[in-house]
Write a protein that holds these residues in place. Sequence first.
Motif, PDB file in Angstrom:
ATOM      1  N   GLY A 381       0.815  -1.221   0.000  1.00 43.74           N
ATOM      2  CA  GLY A 381       0.000   0.000   0.000  1.00 43.74           C
ATOM      3  C   GLY A 381       0.837   1.255   0.000  1.00 43.74           C
ATOM      4  O   GLY A 381       0.609   2.189  -0.773  1.00 43.74           O
ATOM      5  N   ASP A 382       1.853   1.301   0.879  1.00 42.55           N
ATOM      6  CA  ASP A 382       2.742   2.463   0.934  1.00 42.55           C
ATOM      7  C   ASP A 382       3.469   2.644  -0.383  1.00 42.55           C
ATOM      8  O   ASP A 382       3.610   3.766  -0.886  1.00 42.55           O
ATOM      9  N   LEU A 383       3.941   1.538  -0.964  1.00 47.11           N
ATOM     10  CA  LEU A 383       4.707   1.639  -2.207  1.00 47.11           C
ATOM     11  C   LEU A 383       3.838   2.104  -3.365  1.00 47.11           C
ATOM     12  O   LEU A 383       4.291   2.869  -4.221  1.00 47.11           O
ATOM     13  N   LEU A 384       2.588   1.685  -3.390  1.00 46.96           N
ATOM     14  CA  LEU A 384       1.708   2.123  -4.469  1.00 46.96           C
ATOM     15  C   LEU A 384       1.519   3.633  -4.440  1.00 46.96           C
ATOM     16  O   LEU A 384       1.494   4.289  -5.475  1.00 46.96           O
ATOM     17  N   ASP A 385       1.372   4.198  -3.232  1.00 47.00           N
ATOM     18  CA  ASP A 385       1.294   5.653  -3.123  1.00 47.00           C
ATOM     19  C   ASP A 385       2.587   6.289  -3.629  1.00 47.00           C
ATOM     20  O   ASP A 385       2.569   7.339  -4.266  1.00 47.00           O
ATOM     21  N   MET A 386       3.703   5.637  -3.352  1.00 45.64           N
ATOM     22  CA  MET A 386       4.994   6.214  -3.685  1.00 45.64           C
ATOM     23  C   MET A 386       5.332   6.146  -5.170  1.00 45.64           C
ATOM     24  O   MET A 386       6.133   6.933  -5.655  1.00 45.64           O
ATOM     25  N   ILE A 387       4.734   5.211  -5.891  1.00 43.58           N
ATOM     26  CA  ILE A 387       5.105   5.066  -7.303  1.00 43.58           C
ATOM     27  C   ILE A 387       4.117   5.719  -8.269  1.00 43.58           C
ATOM     28  O   ILE A 387       4.334   5.683  -9.473  1.00 43.58           O
ATOM     29  N   THR A 388       3.037   6.316  -7.742  1.00 45.50           N
ATOM     30  CA  THR A 388       2.087   6.981  -8.636  1.00 45.50           C
ATOM     31  C   THR A 388       2.778   8.050  -9.459  1.00 45.50           C
ATOM     32  O   THR A 388       2.540   8.198 -10.664  1.00 45.50           O
ATOM     33  N   CYS A 389       3.665   8.803  -8.818  1.00 39.34           N
ATOM     34  CA  CYS A 389       4.418   9.844  -9.524  1.00 39.34           C
ATOM     35  C   CYS A 389       5.281   9.230 -10.622  1.00 39.34           C
ATOM     36  O   CYS A 389       5.348   9.757 -11.736  1.00 39.34           O
ATOM     37  N   VAL A 390       5.941   8.109 -10.334  1.00 38.19           N
ATOM     38  CA  VAL A 390       6.804   7.452 -11.313  1.00 38.19           C
ATOM     39  C   VAL A 390       5.993   6.930 -12.494  1.00 38.19           C
ATOM     40  O   VAL A 390       6.421   7.026 -13.655  1.00 38.19           O
ATOM     41  N   VAL A 391       4.806   6.403 -12.213  1.00 37.46           N
ATOM     42  CA  VAL A 391       3.933   5.914 -13.280  1.00 37.46           C
ATOM     43  C   VAL A 391       3.622   7.043 -14.258  1.00 37.46           C
ATOM     44  O   VAL A 391       3.679   6.861 -15.481  1.00 37.46           O
ATOM     45  N   VAL A 392       3.298   8.224 -13.715  1.00 34.63           N
ATOM     46  CA  VAL A 392       2.986   9.370 -14.570  1.00 34.63           C
ATOM     47  C   VAL A 392       4.229   9.811 -15.353  1.00 34.63           C
ATOM     48  O   VAL A 392       4.125  10.208 -16.520  1.00 34.63           O
ATOM     49  N   ILE A 393       5.405   9.722 -14.746  1.00 31.67           N
ATOM     50  CA  ILE A 393       6.652  10.059 -15.458  1.00 31.67           C
ATOM     51  C   ILE A 393       6.792   9.201 -16.710  1.00 31.67           C
ATOM     52  O   ILE A 393       7.105   9.702 -17.802  1.00 31.67           O
ATOM     53  N   PHE A 394       6.553   7.905 -16.577  1.00 34.94           N
ATOM     54  CA  PHE A 394       6.675   7.012 -17.738  1.00 34.94           C
ATOM     55  C   PHE A 394       5.602   7.309 -18.786  1.00 34.94           C
ATOM     56  O   PHE A 394       5.858   7.212 -19.988  1.00 34.94           O
ATOM     57  N   TYR A 395       4.412   7.675 -18.343  1.00 34.39           N
ATOM     58  CA  TYR A 395       3.366   8.047 -19.304  1.00 34.39           C
ATOM     59  C   TYR A 395       3.777   9.295 -20.081  1.00 34.39           C
ATOM     60  O   TYR A 395       3.606   9.370 -21.301  1.00 34.39           O
ATOM     61  N   VAL A 396       4.303  10.271 -19.369  1.00 32.66           N
ATOM     62  CA  VAL A 396       4.752  11.515 -20.018  1.00 32.66           C
ATOM     63  C   VAL A 396       5.845  11.211 -21.040  1.00 32.66           C
ATOM     64  O   VAL A 396       5.828  11.726 -22.167  1.00 32.66           O
ATOM     65  N   LEU A 397       6.803  10.361 -20.653  1.00 31.02           N
ATOM     66  CA  LEU A 397       7.888  10.010 -21.565  1.00 31.02           C
ATOM     67  C   LEU A 397       7.371   9.283 -22.799  1.00 31.02           C
ATOM     68  O   LEU A 397       7.826   9.544 -23.927  1.00 31.02           O
ATOM     69  N   ALA A 398       6.423   8.379 -22.611  1.00 33.56           N
ATOM     70  CA  ALA A 398       5.888   7.637 -23.755  1.00 33.56           C
ATOM     71  C   ALA A 398       5.153   8.560 -24.717  1.00 33.56           C
ATOM     72  O   ALA A 398       5.311   8.455 -25.940  1.00 33.56           O
ATOM     73  N   ILE A 399       4.374   9.492 -24.174  1.00 31.03           N
ATOM     74  CA  ILE A 399       3.635  10.414 -25.042  1.00 31.03           C
ATOM     75  C   ILE A 399       4.581  11.419 -25.691  1.00 31.03           C
ATOM     76  O   ILE A 399       4.409  11.778 -26.868  1.00 31.03           O
ATOM     77  N   ALA A 400       5.609  11.840 -24.963  1.00 32.40           N
ATOM     78  CA  ALA A 400       6.636  12.677 -25.586  1.00 32.40           C
ATOM     79  C   ALA A 400       7.353  11.903 -26.684  1.00 32.40           C
ATOM     80  O   ALA A 400       7.835  12.484 -27.668  1.00 32.40           O
ATOM     81  N   GLY A 401       7.402  10.582 -26.532  1.00 32.59           N
ATOM     82  CA  GLY A 401       8.018   9.737 -27.555  1.00 32.59           C
ATOM     83  C   GLY A 401       7.289   9.801 -28.884  1.00 32.59           C
ATOM     84  O   GLY A 401       7.899   9.589 -29.941  1.00 32.59           O
ATOM     85  N   ILE A 402       5.989  10.096 -28.858  1.00 33.78           N
ATOM     86  CA  ILE A 402       5.246  10.261 -30.112  1.00 33.78           C
ATOM     87  C   ILE A 402       5.843  11.416 -30.909  1.00 33.78           C
ATOM     88  O   ILE A 402       6.089  11.310 -32.120  1.00 33.78           O
ATOM     89  N   ILE A 403       6.075  12.531 -30.227  1.00 34.41           N
ATOM     90  CA  ILE A 403       6.662  13.709 -30.881  1.00 34.41           C
ATOM     91  C   ILE A 403       8.082  13.403 -31.343  1.00 34.41           C
ATOM     92  O   ILE A 403       8.477  13.760 -32.460  1.00 34.41           O
TER      93      ILE A 403
END
Length: 474
Positions: A381-403
């Motif tokens: 539970g604690d780790l899931l709260d802690m990695i939400t930010c990292v999950v969004v980082i990877f999403y941002v990188l993947a979408i930036a990868g389109i450009i």
Amino acid sequence: MSESKQTFQKSLGLLDATMLVVGSMIGSGIFIVSADIARNTGSAGWMMVVWLICGFMTLTAALSYGELSAMFPKAGGQYIYLREAYGPVLSFVFGWTFFAVIQTATIAAVGVAFAKFTAYLFPFMDEDVYLLEWSDYRVSAAQLLAIAIIVVLTYINSRGVNSGKRVQTSITLIKIGSLLLLLLFGFLALKHEVWSWNWDNISLWSMRRLNTDGTYTSYDGFSAMGAFSAAMVGALFSSDSWHSSSAVAGEIKNPQRNIGLSLALGTLLVTVIYLLTNLMYIGILPLEEMVNAPKDRVAMSVAQQVFGPFGITIIAIMIMISTFGCNNGIILAGARVYYSMAKDGLFFKRAGKLNAHAVPAWALWIQCLAASIWCLSGKYGDLLDMITCVVVIFYVLAIAGIIRLRITRPDLNRPYKAFGYPFLPILYILMGLAFIGLMVIFKPNYTWPGIIIALLGIPIYYLINPKRRKHEIS
């Protein structure tokens, strides 16, 4: 073994892929996280804004991923997109984090959620019933039930994609039907005085912290943005795993069309259900009661108002169904990422092999083992709260990868192009970066542990690939 059994079988149609997206997204979050969102925002207006923004971000990301999935219709989804856009180091960092925490800890958390709500029907399965105690370490009945469910679902999926598909599609259709019935009865039981109070409050658009005693604590200027980002964590987590169908691209019929379409349809359906569910909550419970819901289980408090004492049983069964289907989808999709990593020589070699049923069984079982360890640790539970930010980082990188790919590899075949390009992808990137920045500033305890876990992937990559390190340095 024949060659046909060494390749993925295209068994998933558009309905199956869409149900994989919907089923993987809807777990237990929508029944719980609204309490914390109400606590952080202090108003019905801002609570709905949080869900609207998270829904918009998720739908925008899904529409953008359509371009990537059409270009690279291969098993592994996001791992493949990051590899093609940035190279093997970054894709390995994602894959490492995905296996170490993101997917396996999520499987554990969803499994334990299933067990916790099972305990409403069978109290001997409660998390407070300890079956093993050694010094300060204890193992509860809920943890063992969670492991049992993970093992059962892993076995089902190891018997072929059709086995996992049947469970996923049928359970998700039941899940959608039960949620729609809950919404129907909820809106019929809507209390106009509660609705008016929540919406007519003179401070509707004043963001303040709502305390459990009904008092408010004002935020000082910029801190309101930090509270808003904290409120978004729960909504984003409840909407995660929306990209599940992209991970099983090798098993989807007509993947260039159906992956992107399943992402769009699935995320749109879930977004609408989430928005309607929260409007229903606002019409049944005053915000103060939402904040004080036992263990933040807002849906149970609402069900008691709608169905009476039997409401707890109804919601418990609904969440059991929801989490069972959610875990099946997450388990099914996750193994395909490890399969692709193994094919690149970046994971255990055996994870890159298909069994007689044309699925990566070894990858499924190593994922099962890691998730079971997280169940026993009690720290998921604690780790899931802690990695939400990292999950969004990877999403941002993947979408930036389109450009990036539009610039560096313009000749790639693009059967589908990102909707609203470049406006919507850039808007998502900006919103994602704003969320990441606010979390780093205001919730460092919830960001740096996850970032550190991800960054550990860099030395691990070079440790297992010394030849690549020498090549890249030379």
